[in-house]
Motif scaffolding. Structure first.
Motif, PDB file in Angstrom:
ATOM      1  N   HIS A  89       2.103  -2.693  -1.116  1.00  0.00           N
ATOM      2  CA  HIS A  89       3.061  -2.995  -0.054  1.00  0.00           C
ATOM      3  C   HIS A  89       2.355  -3.504   1.198  1.00  0.00           C
ATOM      4  N   ASP A  90       2.935  -4.559   1.772  1.00  0.00           N
ATOM      5  CA  ASP A  90       2.407  -5.076   3.035  1.00  0.00           C
ATOM      6  C   ASP A  90       2.809  -4.112   4.156  1.00  0.00           C
ATOM      7  N   PRO A  91       2.402  -4.369   5.392  1.00  0.00           N
ATOM      8  CA  PRO A  91       2.702  -3.423   6.476  1.00  0.00           C
ATOM      9  C   PRO A  91       4.191  -3.171   6.714  1.00  0.00           C
ATOM     10  N   ASP A  92       5.060  -4.071   6.274  1.00  0.00           N
ATOM     11  CA  ASP A  92       6.502  -3.872   6.431  1.00  0.00           C
ATOM     12  C   ASP A  92       7.134  -3.234   5.207  1.00  0.00           C
ATOM     13  N   GLY A  93       6.326  -2.870   4.216  1.00  0.00           N
ATOM     14  CA  GLY A  93       6.850  -2.233   3.020  1.00  0.00           C
ATOM     15  C   GLY A  93       7.334  -3.200   1.956  1.00  0.00           C
ATOM     16  N   ILE A  94       7.110  -4.493   2.145  1.00  0.00           N
ATOM     17  CA  ILE A  94       7.489  -5.488   1.145  1.00  0.00           C
ATOM     18  C   ILE A  94       6.454  -5.442   0.028  1.00  0.00           C
ATOM     19  N   GLU A  95       6.934  -5.313  -1.220  1.00  0.00           N
ATOM     20  CA  GLU A  95       6.011  -5.209  -2.348  1.00  0.00           C
ATOM     21  C   GLU A  95       5.511  -6.587  -2.766  1.00  0.00           C
ATOM     22  N   ILE A  96       4.205  -6.683  -2.904  1.00  0.00           N
ATOM     23  CA  ILE A  96       3.540  -7.886  -3.390  1.00  0.00           C
ATOM     24  C   ILE A  96       2.919  -7.514  -4.732  1.00  0.00           C
ATOM     25  N   ARG A  97       3.402  -8.125  -5.818  1.00  0.00           N
ATOM     26  CA  ARG A  97       2.850  -7.834  -7.136  1.00  0.00           C
ATOM     27  C   ARG A  97       1.811  -8.874  -7.503  1.00  0.00           C
ATOM     28  N   LEU A  98       0.839  -8.450  -8.307  1.00  0.00           N
ATOM     29  CA  LEU A  98      -0.188  -9.346  -8.831  1.00  0.00           C
ATOM     30  C   LEU A  98       0.004  -9.399 -10.339  1.00  0.00           C
ATOM     31  N   TYR A  99       0.123 -10.599 -10.901  1.00  0.00           N
ATOM     32  CA  TYR A  99       0.572 -10.764 -12.280  1.00  0.00           C
ATOM     33  C   TYR A  99      -0.302 -11.731 -13.053  1.00  0.00           C
ATOM     34  N   ALA A 100      -0.654 -11.342 -14.275  1.00  0.00           N
ATOM     35  CA  ALA A 100      -1.353 -12.249 -15.199  1.00  0.00           C
ATOM     36  C   ALA A 100      -0.627 -12.202 -16.540  1.00  0.00           C
ATOM     37  N   ASP A 101      -0.373 -13.366 -17.111  1.00  0.00           N
ATOM     38  CA  ASP A 101       0.296 -13.444 -18.422  1.00  0.00           C
ATOM     39  C   ASP A 101      -0.609 -12.907 -19.505  1.00  0.00           C
ATOM     40  N   ARG A 130      -5.843 -11.033 -17.236  1.00  0.00           N
ATOM     41  CA  ARG A 130      -5.496  -9.602 -17.215  1.00  0.00           C
ATOM     42  C   ARG A 130      -6.666  -8.778 -16.700  1.00  0.00           C
ATOM     43  N   ASP A 131      -7.881  -9.165 -17.068  1.00  0.00           N
ATOM     44  CA  ASP A 131      -9.064  -8.466 -16.549  1.00  0.00           C
ATOM     45  C   ASP A 131      -9.143  -8.583 -15.027  1.00  0.00           C
ATOM     46  N   ALA A 132      -8.733  -9.734 -14.503  1.00  0.00           N
ATOM     47  CA  ALA A 132      -8.756  -9.925 -13.050  1.00  0.00           C
ATOM     48  C   ALA A 132      -7.742  -9.008 -12.359  1.00  0.00           C
ATOM     49  N   VAL A 133      -6.623  -8.735 -13.017  1.00  0.00           N
ATOM     50  CA  VAL A 133      -5.654  -7.779 -12.443  1.00  0.00           C
ATOM     51  C   VAL A 133      -6.305  -6.403 -12.350  1.00  0.00           C
ATOM     52  N   GLN A 134      -7.039  -6.008 -13.392  1.00  0.00           N
ATOM     53  CA  GLN A 134      -7.760  -4.729 -13.356  1.00  0.00           C
ATOM     54  C   GLN A 134      -8.795  -4.737 -12.225  1.00  0.00           C
ATOM     55  N   GLY A 135      -9.442  -5.880 -12.031  1.00  0.00           N
ATOM     56  CA  GLY A 135     -10.398  -6.013 -10.932  1.00  0.00           C
ATOM     57  C   GLY A 135      -9.738  -5.822  -9.584  1.00  0.00           C
ATOM     58  N   TRP A 136      -8.551  -6.382  -9.417  1.00  0.00           N
ATOM     59  CA  TRP A 136      -7.794  -6.185  -8.174  1.00  0.00           C
ATOM     60  C   TRP A 136      -7.482  -4.701  -7.981  1.00  0.00           C
ATOM     61  N   SER A 137      -7.087  -4.040  -9.042  1.00  0.00           N
ATOM     62  CA  SER A 137      -6.780  -2.610  -8.951  1.00  0.00           C
ATOM     63  C   SER A 137      -7.993  -1.830  -8.451  1.00  0.00           C
ATOM     64  N   ARG A 138      -9.150  -2.108  -9.038  1.00  0.00           N
ATOM     65  CA  ARG A 138     -10.376  -1.426  -8.600  1.00  0.00           C
ATOM     66  C   ARG A 138     -10.700  -1.746  -7.147  1.00  0.00           C
ATOM     67  N   ARG A 139     -10.609  -3.025  -6.771  1.00  0.00           N
ATOM     68  CA  ARG A 139     -10.930  -3.427  -5.401  1.00  0.00           C
ATOM     69  C   ARG A 139     -10.011  -2.756  -4.383  1.00  0.00           C
ATOM     70  N   LEU A 140      -8.715  -2.761  -4.679  1.00  0.00           N
ATOM     71  CA  LEU A 140      -7.757  -2.146  -3.753  1.00  0.00           C
ATOM     72  C   LEU A 140      -8.035  -0.652  -3.599  1.00  0.00           C
ATOM     73  N   THR A 141      -8.352   0.010  -4.704  1.00  0.00           N
ATOM     74  CA  THR A 141      -8.685   1.434  -4.645  1.00  0.00           C
ATOM     75  C   THR A 141      -9.938   1.646  -3.796  1.00  0.00           C
ATOM     76  N   GLU A 142     -10.946   0.792  -3.996  1.00  0.00           N
ATOM     77  CA  GLU A 142     -12.196   0.912  -3.229  1.00  0.00           C
ATOM     78  C   GLU A 142     -11.982   0.764  -1.729  1.00  0.00           C
ATOM     79  N   ILE A 143     -11.061  -0.104  -1.317  1.00  0.00           N
ATOM     80  CA  ILE A 143     -10.839  -0.296   0.123  1.00  0.00           C
ATOM     81  C   ILE A 143      -9.762   0.649   0.667  1.00  0.00           C
ATOM     82  N   GLY A 144      -9.273   1.555  -0.187  1.00  0.00           N
ATOM     83  CA  GLY A 144      -8.292   2.546   0.256  1.00  0.00           C
ATOM     84  C   GLY A 144      -6.889   2.010   0.413  1.00  0.00           C
ATOM     85  N   GLN A 145      -6.581   0.924  -0.274  1.00  0.00           N
ATOM     86  CA  GLN A 145      -5.247   0.324  -0.193  1.00  0.00           C
ATOM     87  C   GLN A 145      -4.371   0.923  -1.298  1.00  0.00           C
TER      88      GLN A 145
END
Length: 127
Positions: free
Chosen positions: A115-127, A81-96
């Protein structure tokens, strides 16, 4: 008994292979493992993560990519779950753009709205 042992790969339709290659390699950190050509024209890519635990394929198919825009096609497993938070921070930092982290149905952490360039949602999930 016949067994299944997981998913070999997920194939995602895309409208533009170069644009999608850039997004999946830059945003998700995947690398191109194989290029698929038909009659010397590039039609697909196999992508893997650095650890070799994830394999995605991109296939040139603009009509299907458009049909999946807005749909959450796949949830990629993140170790913690901490890694999901890390992804959130990283994506925000790169402007995604993304929709932040929410609680999943079993109490896990899910990064939504990526969302990828075609608008398809890619979720990141941790149990």
């Amino acid at each position: 008994m016949t067994e299944l042992s997981g998913i070999h790969h997920v194939k995602i339709p895309v409208a533009d292979l170069d644009r999608s290659r850039d997004w999946y390699t830059t945003v998700l950190g995947l690398r191109v493992a194989i290029e698929f050509a038909e009659d010397r024209v590039l039609h697909g890519l196999a992508l893997v993560d650095p650890a070799g635990t994830l394999s995605l394929a991109l296939r040139l198919d603009p009509a299907r990519a458009a049909g999946l825009a807005g749909f959450d096609l796949v949830a990629l497993r993140v170790p913690t779950r901490d890694a999901v938070q890390g992804w959130s921070r990283r994506l925000t930092e790169i402007g995604q753009p993304h929709g932040g982290v929410v609680t999943g149905h079993d109490g896990g952490s899910v990064l939504i709205g990526l969302h990828d360039p075609d608008g398809i949602e890619i979720r990141l999930y941790a149990d």
